[in-house]
Scaffold this motif. Sequence first.
Motif, mmCIF file in Angstrom:
data_model
loop_
_atom_site.group_PDB
_atom_site.id
_atom_site.type_symbol
_atom_site.label_atom_id
_atom_site.label_comp_id
_atom_site.label_asym_id
_atom_site.label_seq_id
_atom_site.Cartn_x
_atom_site.Cartn_y
_atom_site.Cartn_z
ATOM 1 N N ALA A 121 -43.348 -41.630 -2.307
ATOM 2 C CA ALA A 121 -44.047 -40.680 -3.173
ATOM 3 C C ALA A 121 -45.123 -39.930 -2.395
ATOM 4 O O ALA A 121 -45.361 -38.732 -2.645
ATOM 5 N N GLU A 122 -45.773 -40.617 -1.448
ATOM 6 C CA GLU A 122 -46.787 -39.948 -0.623
ATOM 7 C C GLU A 122 -46.152 -38.846 0.214
ATOM 8 O O GLU A 122 -46.702 -37.751 0.324
ATOM 9 N N ALA A 172 -44.071 -31.161 -2.136
ATOM 10 C CA ALA A 172 -43.841 -30.870 -3.555
ATOM 11 C C ALA A 172 -44.138 -29.419 -3.897
ATOM 12 O O ALA A 172 -43.531 -28.865 -4.814
ATOM 13 N N SER A 173 -45.053 -28.811 -3.196
ATOM 14 C CA SER A 173 -45.402 -27.412 -3.491
ATOM 15 C C SER A 173 -44.688 -26.495 -2.502
ATOM 16 O O SER A 173 -44.097 -26.966 -1.524
ATOM 17 N N LYS A 225 -53.422 -32.880 3.779
ATOM 18 C CA LYS A 225 -53.072 -34.179 3.199
ATOM 19 C C LYS A 225 -52.230 -34.998 4.184
ATOM 20 O O LYS A 225 -52.411 -36.210 4.298
ATOM 21 N N LYS A 275 -43.244 -37.352 -0.417
ATOM 22 C CA LYS A 275 -42.725 -36.327 -1.332
ATOM 23 C C LYS A 275 -43.834 -35.393 -1.798
ATOM 24 O O LYS A 275 -43.608 -34.197 -1.990
ATOM 25 N N SER A 276 -45.030 -35.927 -1.985
ATOM 26 C CA SER A 276 -46.130 -35.087 -2.454
ATOM 27 C C SER A 276 -46.530 -34.033 -1.416
ATOM 28 O O SER A 276 -47.089 -32.999 -1.772
#
Length: 160
Positions: free
Chosen positions: A93-94, A100-101, A108, A96-97
């Motif tokens: 998830a880290e 994500a945009s 990040k 993927k984030s």
Amino acid sequence: MRSFFKRNIRRTLFGIFGATLVVGSLSACGHRGDRWGADVSPEQYAQRRDKMVDRAASKLDLNDEQKKLLAVVGDKLFEQRKALMGQGTDPRAEIKSLVASPKFDAAKAQALINDKTAALQSKSPEVVAALAAFYDSLNPTQQQKVRDFMEGRHGWFHRG
């Protein structure tokens, strides 16, 4: 153009190494799923560690003191793994984030790399000390068995 590459090659190589380290460690942590997930309890880990210690002890003919030292190595590795996992329980998830945009979140990503690098740097001396204490406690025959295993000459855990 050539001077740009000469000046920044070190920084670029460290950046690539750091990104590879983070992505590799996160995917390795996420690959195992529930078996070794971030939500493994200390009791579950202790059971698995004891099983691995017993298995290695039978192959190396370890005494009780050596078994304790090997268990400490396992504990230190588990602590380092927990530190690498950080607060999150889903390493994918880290990653993927970050994508994500529409734009890659470089700040990040760099913060993630810095966090993982700091975790490695803070826990690595303990892991190295535990490994050294265990290895130094082995007699020459046991040390040779470890070297043989590392060379792939004997399949300790290979079934068949």
